[in-house]
Design a protein around this motif. Sequence first.
Motif, PDB file in Angstrom:
ATOM      1  N   LEU A  69       2.531   4.169   4.218  1.00  0.00           N
ATOM      2  CA  LEU A  69       1.823   4.473   3.221  1.00  0.00           C
ATOM      3  C   LEU A  69       1.346   3.373   2.510  1.00  0.00           C
ATOM      4  CD1 LEU A  69       0.622   7.178   1.516  1.00  0.00           C
ATOM      5  CD2 LEU A  69       2.578   6.836   0.000  1.00  0.00           C
ATOM      6  N   LYS A  70      -0.207   3.164   2.717  1.00  0.00           N
ATOM      7  CA  LYS A  70      -0.524   1.859   2.247  1.00  0.00           C
ATOM      8  C   LYS A  70      -1.329   2.405   0.803  1.00  0.00           C
ATOM      9  CE  LYS A  70      -3.959  -1.923   3.225  1.00  0.00           C
ATOM     10  NZ  LYS A  70      -4.567  -2.500   4.412  1.00  0.00           N
ATOM     11  N   ILE A  71      -1.057   1.550  -0.403  1.00  0.00           N
ATOM     12  CA  ILE A  71      -1.491   1.934  -1.708  1.00  0.00           C
ATOM     13  C   ILE A  71      -2.261   0.757  -2.043  1.00  0.00           C
ATOM     14  CG2 ILE A  71      -0.878   2.524  -3.948  1.00  0.00           C
ATOM     15  CD1 ILE A  71       1.562   3.659  -2.667  1.00  0.00           C
ATOM     16  N   LEU A  72      -3.598   0.971  -2.592  1.00  0.00           N
ATOM     17  CA  LEU A  72      -4.131  -0.053  -3.143  1.00  0.00           C
ATOM     18  C   LEU A  72      -3.419  -0.225  -4.560  1.00  0.00           C
ATOM     19  CD1 LEU A  72      -6.927  -1.500  -2.818  1.00  0.00           C
ATOM     20  CD2 LEU A  72      -8.029   0.088  -4.160  1.00  0.00           C
ATOM     21  N   PRO A  73      -3.550  -1.806  -4.763  1.00  0.00           N
ATOM     22  CA  PRO A  73      -2.846  -2.088  -6.182  1.00  0.00           C
ATOM     23  C   PRO A  73      -3.643  -1.422  -7.413  1.00  0.00           C
ATOM     24  CG  PRO A  73      -2.756  -3.846  -4.996  1.00  0.00           C
ATOM     25  CD  PRO A  73      -3.657  -2.977  -4.028  1.00  0.00           C
ATOM     26  N   PRO A  74      -3.222  -1.315  -8.409  1.00  0.00           N
ATOM     27  CA  PRO A  74      -4.077  -0.909  -9.665  1.00  0.00           C
ATOM     28  C   PRO A  74      -4.921  -1.697 -10.132  1.00  0.00           C
ATOM     29  CG  PRO A  74      -1.804  -0.145 -10.048  1.00  0.00           C
ATOM     30  CD  PRO A  74      -1.641  -1.109  -8.850  1.00  0.00           C
ATOM     31  N   ARG A  75      -4.949  -3.012  -9.897  1.00  0.00           N
ATOM     32  CA  ARG A  75      -5.755  -3.920 -10.375  1.00  0.00           C
ATOM     33  C   ARG A  75      -7.196  -4.182  -9.550  1.00  0.00           C
ATOM     34  NH1 ARG A  75      -2.335  -6.576  -7.502  1.00  0.00           N
ATOM     35  NH2 ARG A  75      -3.029  -8.448  -6.137  1.00  0.00           N
ATOM     36  N   MET A  76      -6.681  -3.682  -8.178  1.00  0.00           N
ATOM     37  CA  MET A  76      -8.063  -3.432  -7.126  1.00  0.00           C
ATOM     38  C   MET A  76      -8.686  -2.385  -7.543  1.00  0.00           C
ATOM     39  SD  MET A  76      -6.721  -5.430  -3.929  1.00  0.00           S
ATOM     40  CE  MET A  76      -6.166  -7.130  -3.879  1.00  0.00           C
ATOM     41  N   ALA A  77      -7.911  -1.457  -7.789  1.00  0.00           N
ATOM     42  CA  ALA A  77      -8.493   0.096  -7.831  1.00  0.00           C
ATOM     43  C   ALA A  77      -9.489   0.133  -8.984  1.00  0.00           C
ATOM     44  CB  ALA A  77      -7.322   1.185  -8.208  1.00  0.00           C
ATOM     45  N   LYS A  78      -9.371  -0.630  -9.838  1.00  0.00           N
ATOM     46  CA  LYS A  78     -10.538  -0.938 -11.034  1.00  0.00           C
ATOM     47  C   LYS A  78     -11.605  -1.444 -10.558  1.00  0.00           C
ATOM     48  CE  LYS A  78      -7.057  -0.737 -14.680  1.00  0.00           C
ATOM     49  NZ  LYS A  78      -6.524  -1.319 -15.862  1.00  0.00           N
ATOM     50  N   ASP A  79     -11.592  -2.295  -9.598  1.00  0.00           N
ATOM     51  CA  ASP A  79     -12.566  -3.084  -9.024  1.00  0.00           C
ATOM     52  C   ASP A  79     -13.547  -2.187  -7.734  1.00  0.00           C
ATOM     53  OD1 ASP A  79     -14.247  -4.740  -7.494  1.00  0.00           O
ATOM     54  OD2 ASP A  79     -12.994  -6.609  -8.208  1.00  0.00           O
ATOM     55  N   LYS A  80     -14.823  -2.058  -8.334  1.00  0.00           N
ATOM     56  CA  LYS A  80     -15.589  -1.280  -7.247  1.00  0.00           C
ATOM     57  C   LYS A  80     -15.679  -1.959  -6.017  1.00  0.00           C
ATOM     58  CE  LYS A  80     -18.476   1.260 -10.506  1.00  0.00           C
ATOM     59  NZ  LYS A  80     -19.485   1.281 -11.411  1.00  0.00           N
ATOM     60  N   VAL A  81     -15.681  -3.245  -5.787  1.00  0.00           N
ATOM     61  CA  VAL A  81     -15.765  -3.793  -4.462  1.00  0.00           C
ATOM     62  C   VAL A  81     -14.645  -3.523  -3.640  1.00  0.00           C
ATOM     63  CG1 VAL A  81     -16.090  -6.204  -3.461  1.00  0.00           C
ATOM     64  CG2 VAL A  81     -17.356  -5.739  -5.464  1.00  0.00           C
ATOM     65  N   PHE A  82     -13.340  -3.731  -4.270  1.00  0.00           N
ATOM     66  CA  PHE A  82     -12.251  -3.384  -3.454  1.00  0.00           C
ATOM     67  C   PHE A  82     -11.998  -2.110  -3.043  1.00  0.00           C
ATOM     68  CE2 PHE A  82     -10.605  -7.436  -5.339  1.00  0.00           C
ATOM     69  CZ  PHE A  82     -10.442  -8.174  -4.281  1.00  0.00           C
ATOM     70  N   VAL A  83     -12.512  -1.169  -3.915  1.00  0.00           N
ATOM     71  CA  VAL A  83     -12.360   0.296  -3.741  1.00  0.00           C
ATOM     72  C   VAL A  83     -13.250   0.647  -2.337  1.00  0.00           C
ATOM     73  CG1 VAL A  83     -12.836   2.827  -4.638  1.00  0.00           C
ATOM     74  CG2 VAL A  83     -11.717   1.057  -5.955  1.00  0.00           C
ATOM     75  N   GLU A  84     -14.532   0.137  -2.458  1.00  0.00           N
ATOM     76  CA  GLU A  84     -15.327   0.334  -1.623  1.00  0.00           C
ATOM     77  C   GLU A  84     -15.072  -0.157  -0.111  1.00  0.00           C
ATOM     78  OE1 GLU A  84     -18.032   2.463  -1.176  1.00  0.00           O
ATOM     79  OE2 GLU A  84     -17.305   2.988  -3.171  1.00  0.00           O
ATOM     80  N   ARG A  85     -14.062  -1.490  -0.451  1.00  0.00           N
ATOM     81  CA  ARG A  85     -13.812  -2.079   0.945  1.00  0.00           C
ATOM     82  C   ARG A  85     -12.427  -1.198   1.339  1.00  0.00           C
ATOM     83  NH1 ARG A  85     -10.709  -7.896   1.017  1.00  0.00           N
ATOM     84  NH2 ARG A  85      -9.721  -7.811   3.206  1.00  0.00           N
TER      85      ARG A  85
END
Length: 181
Positions: A69-85
């Motif tokens: 289970l891969k989880i995007l860190p909360p700090r990245m989840a706030k960044d639209k660039v990381f979410v789109e990636r």
Amino acid sequence: DLAKQKNCLDAGQVESVRTALAKPGASGRQGRVQLKELGGFEILGKIGEGGMGAVYKARQKSLDRVVALKILPPRMAKDKVFVERFKREVKANSILNHVNIVRIHDAGVLNGVFYMSTEYVDGETLSQRLRREGYFSEAETLRVGRDVDVGNEADARGARGGSASFRDFFSFTGKAVQISL
């Protein structure tokens, strides 16, 4: 609340942490929250961490199977660039189906936490194996090289462009080397 004030977590993620900590068996370690559950997944332990998040060994309760289970860190989840990636990575991996590439099972967002579940490979990375053994035999080198080449070729035909790195490969006795996510 401190995590919310420091912009580490949003309100939904804070509530998820509170809910997780309220469950029997949940605990914190050295001031950090130890994730025990995410939706229909029981977290069994942390496998590793990379540039796009942490990977956990988990049990998918609905199918009673072990997954990564891969989880995007909360700090990245706030960044639209990381979410789109992250979303592009999920989509790219969802179209790949090859013996040398770990298969994706599911992806989504639960209480503001972006996740992707994949096939769990019970083994060690090639770099771990090299540290432990020091070298590969000639036959093993040829097998690993072939599997990595074939996996990268299949990956290149997908949307990721053959982007696997050395730490991404898993080796396990009697089976092919697989590229992880």
